[in-house]
Design a protein around this motif. Structure first.
Motif, PDB file in Angstrom:
ATOM      1  N   GLY A  24    -105.926 -76.283  99.776  1.00 23.31           N
ATOM      2  CA  GLY A  24    -105.811 -75.310 100.854  1.00 23.31           C
ATOM      3  C   GLY A  24    -105.755 -75.907 102.252  1.00 23.31           C
ATOM      4  N   THR A  26    -104.265 -59.466 100.045  1.00 22.53           N
ATOM      5  CA  THR A  26    -104.924 -60.711  99.664  1.00 22.53           C
ATOM      6  C   THR A  26    -106.003 -60.479  98.614  1.00 22.53           C
ATOM      7  N   ILE A  43    -103.773 -71.490  98.062  1.00 23.29           N
ATOM      8  CA  ILE A  43    -102.596 -71.106  98.838  1.00 23.29           C
ATOM      9  C   ILE A  43    -101.317 -71.455  98.098  1.00 23.29           C
ATOM     10  N   TRP A  44    -101.248 -72.683  97.582  1.00 25.69           N
ATOM     11  CA  TRP A  44    -100.051 -73.152  96.884  1.00 25.69           C
ATOM     12  C   TRP A  44    -100.267 -73.003  95.387  1.00 25.69           C
ATOM     13  N   SER A  72     -98.565 -70.277 105.388  1.00 25.09           N
ATOM     14  CA  SER A  72     -98.784 -68.829 105.407  1.00 25.09           C
ATOM     15  C   SER A  72     -97.731 -68.078 104.600  1.00 25.09           C
ATOM     16  N   HIS A 102     -98.926 -63.157  97.172  1.00 25.90           N
ATOM     17  CA  HIS A 102     -99.807 -62.060  97.581  1.00 25.90           C
ATOM     18  C   HIS A 102     -99.129 -61.264  98.704  1.00 25.90           C
ATOM     19  N   HIS A 150     -98.122 -68.572 100.858  1.00 28.25           N
ATOM     20  CA  HIS A 150     -99.198 -67.738 100.328  1.00 28.25           C
ATOM     21  C   HIS A 150     -98.734 -66.302 100.123  1.00 28.25           C
ATOM     22  N   GLU A 151     -97.929 -65.806 101.037  1.00 33.43           N
ATOM     23  CA  GLU A 151     -97.486 -64.417 100.958  1.00 33.43           C
ATOM     24  C   GLU A 151     -96.463 -64.189  99.852  1.00 33.43           C
TER      25      GLU A 151
END
Length: 258
Positions: free
Chosen positions: A23, A133, A246-247, A122, A129, A125-126
């Motif tokens: 992260g 989140t 995140i990844w 960012s 999600h 991540h989206e």
């Protein structure tokens, strides 16, 4: 860059981040590893999770020196406690000899770092999600497929193109690094964020690499990977593997809908 201030001032650095995932905390780790500066990583300790949660607790209102933080990563250095990754980078870079302490370069580098974090952190991540989140990925898979397709086809090439433009620009210095012909913290930011994006979208990144439009970007990535301190870190047990952070790698997010 100048000699790291941290080699002259022996105050301990303490990094707090979620255990078990690289992260945003991984970007901070790379700065310490590159500079060869000792630091305490609470994510590796027995009280990793309670430490993160204690910073985020509703009853935590800070103290007479520091206001409360919102979330990790959190950096503690002496009496100072700060959070927000770009803020931590601004604080650490000059102290570790990885960025200027004053002048236009501070803001140029920050702008480059912010853009990289937007596109390769960012927005990645989206992709998994896109709705909320706090909802599980499985509860938003169809929306994630649509978001990932847009990211792969439009957003990722746009951000790679921006980084390539920075490298092609006169201010880069004409070498392998992003700014002023010198290695700096933004090169580490790009490395980690592109590395995570490669994990999440391996086929897409490989295709874009083979296309040849972003040769400078991938040359920088490879150059960072071979820096002695970074290479040693990547090969060590200190490097945390990717997982549900995140990844993330979901094969279906590289598949176009029929």
């Amino acid at each position: 860059m100048a000699e790291p201030e941290a080699k002259r001032v022996k105050t301990e650095y303490e990094l707090t981040y979620w255990p078990g995932i690289p992260g945003r905390g991984e970007v901070v780790r790379l700065l310490f590893e590159e500079a060869g500066i000792p630091y305490t990583d609470t994510a590796k300790g027995e009280k990793a999770l309670p430490t993160v949660l204690s910073y985020m607790a509703a009853e935590n209102v800070g103290d007479g020196t520091n206001p409360p933080v919102f979330a990790s990563p959190v950096l503690k250095h002496g009496d100072l406690v700060i959070n927000q990754l770009p803020n931590i980078l601004l604080y650490l870079a000059p102290k570790l000899g990885l960025g200027p302490a004053s002048g236009d370069g501070v803001y140029h580098l920050n702008a480059i770092a912010l853009t990289i974090l937007d596109g390769f952190l960012s927005e990645v991540h989206e992709t998994h999600h896109p709705i909320a989140t706090m909802q599980y990925y499985e509860d938003q898979k169809e929306e994630a497929k649509k978001r990932a397709k847009g990211f792969r086809q439009e957003r990722l090439p746009k951000f790679l193109g921006y980084v390539q433009r920075v490298l092609d620009g006169e201010k880069s210095g004409g070498g392998v690094w992003l700014y002023g012909g010198e290695f700096s913290y933004v090169d580490l930011v790009l490395f980690q964020c592109l590395d995570g994006t490669k994990y999440a979208f391996p086929k897409t990144v490989e295709r874009l690499k083979e296309g040849g439009k972003y040769d400078g970007v991938f040359r920088l990535y490879d150059a960072v990977k071979e820096r002695p301190n970074i290479k040693a870190y990547l090969e060590s047990e200190r490097r945390i593997g990717y997982a549900d952070g995140i990844w993330r790698y979901y094969p279906e997010l590289e598949e176009d809908r029929e």
